[in-house]
Design a protein around this motif. Structure first.
Motif, PDB file in Angstrom:
ATOM      1  N   THR A   1     -51.268  71.268  -4.376  1.00  0.00           N
ATOM      2  CA  THR A   1     -52.521  71.684  -3.906  1.00  0.00           C
ATOM      3  C   THR A   1     -53.395  70.643  -3.339  1.00  0.00           C
TER       4      THR A   1
ATOM      5  N   MET B   1     -52.564  70.833   0.109  1.00  0.00           N
ATOM      6  CA  MET B   1     -53.199  71.665   0.711  1.00  0.00           C
ATOM      7  C   MET B   1     -54.459  71.263   0.804  1.00  0.00           C
ATOM      8  N   ASP B   2     -55.409  70.633  -0.115  1.00  0.00           N
ATOM      9  CA  ASP B   2     -56.621  70.126   0.199  1.00  0.00           C
ATOM     10  C   ASP B   2     -56.799  69.307   1.150  1.00  0.00           C
TER      11      ASP B   2
ATOM     12  N   ILE C   1     -56.653  71.137   4.659  1.00  0.00           N
ATOM     13  CA  ILE C   1     -57.898  71.837   4.771  1.00  0.00           C
ATOM     14  C   ILE C   1     -59.072  70.967   5.171  1.00  0.00           C
TER      15      ILE C   1
ATOM     16  N   VAL D   1     -58.188  69.515   8.879  1.00  0.00           N
ATOM     17  CA  VAL D   1     -58.446  70.561   9.865  1.00  0.00           C
ATOM     18  C   VAL D   1     -60.027  70.755   9.958  1.00  0.00           C
ATOM     19  N   GLY D   2     -60.827  70.915   8.677  1.00  0.00           N
ATOM     20  CA  GLY D   2     -62.228  71.402   8.568  1.00  0.00           C
ATOM     21  C   GLY D   2     -62.944  70.163   9.314  1.00  0.00           C
TER      22      GLY D   2
ATOM     23  N   VAL E   1     -67.040  71.731   3.897  1.00  0.00           N
ATOM     24  CA  VAL E   1     -65.361  71.717   3.837  1.00  0.00           C
ATOM     25  C   VAL E   1     -64.859  71.492   2.579  1.00  0.00           C
ATOM     26  N   LYS E   2     -65.046  70.294   2.008  1.00  0.00           N
ATOM     27  CA  LYS E   2     -64.718  70.108   0.447  1.00  0.00           C
ATOM     28  C   LYS E   2     -64.626  71.084  -0.197  1.00  0.00           C
TER      29      LYS E   2
ATOM     30  N   SER F   1     -62.472  74.197   0.271  1.00  0.00           N
ATOM     31  CA  SER F   1     -61.269  73.753  -0.272  1.00  0.00           C
ATOM     32  C   SER F   1     -61.064  73.767  -1.675  1.00  0.00           C
TER      33      SER F   1
ATOM     34  N   ILE G   1     -60.122  77.468  -2.808  1.00  0.00           N
ATOM     35  CA  ILE G   1     -58.707  77.684  -2.736  1.00  0.00           C
ATOM     36  C   ILE G   1     -57.881  77.018  -3.583  1.00  0.00           C
TER      37      ILE G   1
END
Length: 149
Positions: free
Chosen positions: A92, A95-96, A99, A102-103, A125-126, A129, A132
């Motif tokens: 994760t 994943m963070d 994200i 990209v963000g 964005v954080k 993220s 999720i």
């Protein structure tokens, strides 16, 4: 009063996960904001985010093991549990990081935006993220790591 106690007992695990997950998320956001303020957005969204996640992984393991899932594992079983926890949290964390990359790097404000707006965008964005990540971490913890025997 008894009804409230019964509800807390019935939903303790979920409530405790929300509480301690909230603390871990708050810690994550505060460390991110400190890195961003002290060392800039580029550091906070890169190396800082990884350091931030490592701190929060250790905090989350301790709180999940101790207060949420009340694991009784010792010895090799406890080390296996820790390894599974860290492995899932690394997933994760990746994943963070994706994200955030990209963000912020691909979708974020660039030319013509004030630095304050770029910092606010990165924090938004954080936050996205983290939603999720929290959901993913709960599923991993409940299904794979701290499963009841």
């Amino acid at each position: 009063m008894q009804k409230i106690k019964d509800l807390i007992n019935k939903y303790y695990e979920g409530l405790a996960y929300l509480f301690f997950g909230g603390l871990a998320t708050l810690l994550n956001l505060v460390v991110f904001a400190v890195f961003q303020a002290a060392l800039g957005t580029a550091f906070a969204t890169g190396i800082g985010n990884i350091l931030d996640n490592v701190i929060c992984i250790l905090f989350a393991y301790w709180t999940n093991r101790t207060f949420v899932f009340k694991s009784q594992n010792t010895g090799k079983a406890a080390w296996a549990e820790f390894g599974q926890f860290v492995s899932c949290r690394i997933a994760t964390m990746v994943m963070d990081q994706v994200i955030i990359w990209v963000g912020v790097s691909l979708l974020g404000p660039h030319v013509g935006f004030a630095v304050a707006n770029a910092k606010l965008w990165a924090m938004g964005v954080k936050l996205f993220s983290q939603v999720i990540v929290i959901l993913s971490n709960y599923i991993f913890s409940k299904v794979l790591i701290f499963k009841k025997k």
